[in-house]
Design a protein around this motif. Structure first.
Motif, short mmCIF file in Angstrom:
data_model
loop_
_atom_site.label_atom_id
_atom_site.label_comp_id
_atom_site.label_asym_id
_atom_site.label_seq_id
_atom_site.Cartn_x
_atom_site.Cartn_y
_atom_site.Cartn_z
N GLY A 142 -4.82 -4.93 4.66
CA GLY A 142 -5.40 -6.26 4.44
C GLY A 142 -6.32 -6.26 3.23
N LEU A 143 -7.13 -5.21 3.10
CA LEU A 143 -8.02 -5.09 1.93
C LEU A 143 -7.19 -5.06 0.65
CD1 LEU A 143 -10.80 -2.33 2.30
CD2 LEU A 143 -11.09 -4.78 1.86
N CYS A 144 -6.10 -4.30 0.68
CA CYS A 144 -5.22 -4.18 -0.50
C CYS A 144 -4.64 -5.55 -0.85
CB CYS A 144 -4.08 -3.20 -0.24
SG CYS A 144 -4.63 -1.50 -0.08
N ALA A 145 -4.13 -6.26 0.15
CA ALA A 145 -3.52 -7.57 -0.10
C ALA A 145 -4.55 -8.53 -0.68
CB ALA A 145 -2.91 -8.11 1.19
N GLU A 146 -5.76 -8.53 -0.11
CA GLU A 146 -6.80 -9.45 -0.60
C GLU A 146 -7.18 -9.15 -2.05
OE1 GLU A 146 -8.82 -9.62 3.76
OE2 GLU A 146 -10.16 -9.19 2.06
N ALA A 147 -7.11 -7.88 -2.42
CA ALA A 147 -7.49 -7.50 -3.79
C ALA A 147 -6.33 -7.71 -4.77
CB ALA A 147 -7.95 -6.04 -3.83
N GLY A 148 -5.18 -8.18 -4.27
CA GLY A 148 -4.06 -8.49 -5.16
C GLY A 148 -3.08 -7.35 -5.38
N LEU A 149 -3.23 -6.24 -4.62
CA LEU A 149 -2.27 -5.14 -4.77
C LEU A 149 -0.91 -5.58 -4.23
CD1 LEU A 149 -4.99 -3.66 -5.20
CD2 LEU A 149 -4.00 -1.69 -4.05
N GLN A 150 0.16 -4.96 -4.74
CA GLN A 150 1.50 -5.43 -4.35
C GLN A 150 2.02 -4.81 -3.07
OE1 GLN A 150 0.90 -4.72 -7.74
NE2 GLN A 150 2.23 -5.99 -9.00
N GLY A 151 1.31 -3.82 -2.52
CA GLY A 151 1.80 -3.21 -1.30
C GLY A 151 1.01 -1.98 -0.93
#
Ligand code: C5P
Length: 235
Positions: A142-151
């Motif tokens: 979730g943290l990754c998705a919120e920061a705009g990472l692709q996966g």
């Protein structure tokens, strides 16, 4: 095979061995992963050589440092022409945002490492993480998705659960893959390529079942054939 799903982990001792092995493979049939051991031994030149040969290279250096340092490392990796790179999600929101800002939204693809598959729940408690590994994987993804990472990189065992929480274009890159009938080596919880794709994985990281095979090309062809059937809409 236009969209190769297998990422071969080039866990080989030196540049010469790695390049010799890569010469037996074709960029249309697989992508390649360069990890910490080969990179430390052979340096950025091995990455550039593989990129020049036409391969999509996943630079698996799992950056985890202060935001400024990670951003600079990500820019340096992007300059090598890599296709994908990764950072530890546990580096925190600001570090993830800095990494994302450094590479942008196109290439290289930026993904986060959630919980290393070598860690058990009691290891996580000893580190001070609350909850079990499955909860931790979803929280860090979730943290990754919120920061705009692709996966994210995660165990294929988590793919089905992650698919329930994140949109289809959130990429799941999963190691610990073993074709039916091949040994597990030191991987604890394995899935076959077809099972992993059906569970929602996008890319399968595979090392020893291919690098140590008597005929790596035949093994890869067989896996690609099985994946093609599993992905085909009429199947
Ligand atoms: O040889 P094998 O298929 O087990 O190789 C798996 C590759 O994926 C190795 O390069 C290993 O470092 C990497 N990896 C892993 N588990 C993780 C993250 C990366 O096995 N959680």
């Amino acid at each position: 095979m236009a969209d190769a799903r297998v990422i071969v982990a080039l866990d080989l001792p030196d540049a010469a061995t790695a390049l010799q092995f890569a010469d037996r493979l074709a960029p249309e049939k697989c992508r390649l992963k360069v990890g910490k051991a080969l990179f430390t031994q052979a340096g950025p030149d091995i990455v550039k050589c593989l990129v020049d040969k036409g391969f999509d290279v996943f630079l698996d250096l799992k950056y985890h440092d202060i935001p400024n340092t990670v951003a600079a490392a990500c820019r340096a990796a992007a300059d090598l022409g890599v296709w994908m790179l990764n950072v530890h999600a546990a580096g925190g929101r600001d570090m993830l945002l800095a990494a994302h800002e450094a590479v942008g939204d196109q290439t290289p693809l930026l993904i986060g490492v959630t919980v290393l598959t070598s860690l058990h729940d009691d290891d996580l408690q000893a580190i001070g993480f609350a909850g079990d590994s499955a909860e931790q994987v979803v929280r860090l993804a979730g943290l990754c998705a919120e920061a705009g990472l692709q996966g994210v990189v995660a165990s294929a065992q988590e793919s089905a659960r992650l698919r329930q929480h994140f949109p289809r274009d959130f990429m799941l890159v999963t190691p610990g893959i073993r074709p039916a009938g091949s040994g597990a080596d030191d991987q604890a919880r394995t899935m076959t390529p077809t099972e992993a794709i059906r569970a929602g994985s996008d890319y399968l990281v595979m090392g020893r079942p291919i690098t140590r095979a008597a005929d790596p090309v035949a093994v890869l062809d067989e896996i690609n054939q099985a994946l093609h059937q599993a992905i085909s809409p009429n199947h």
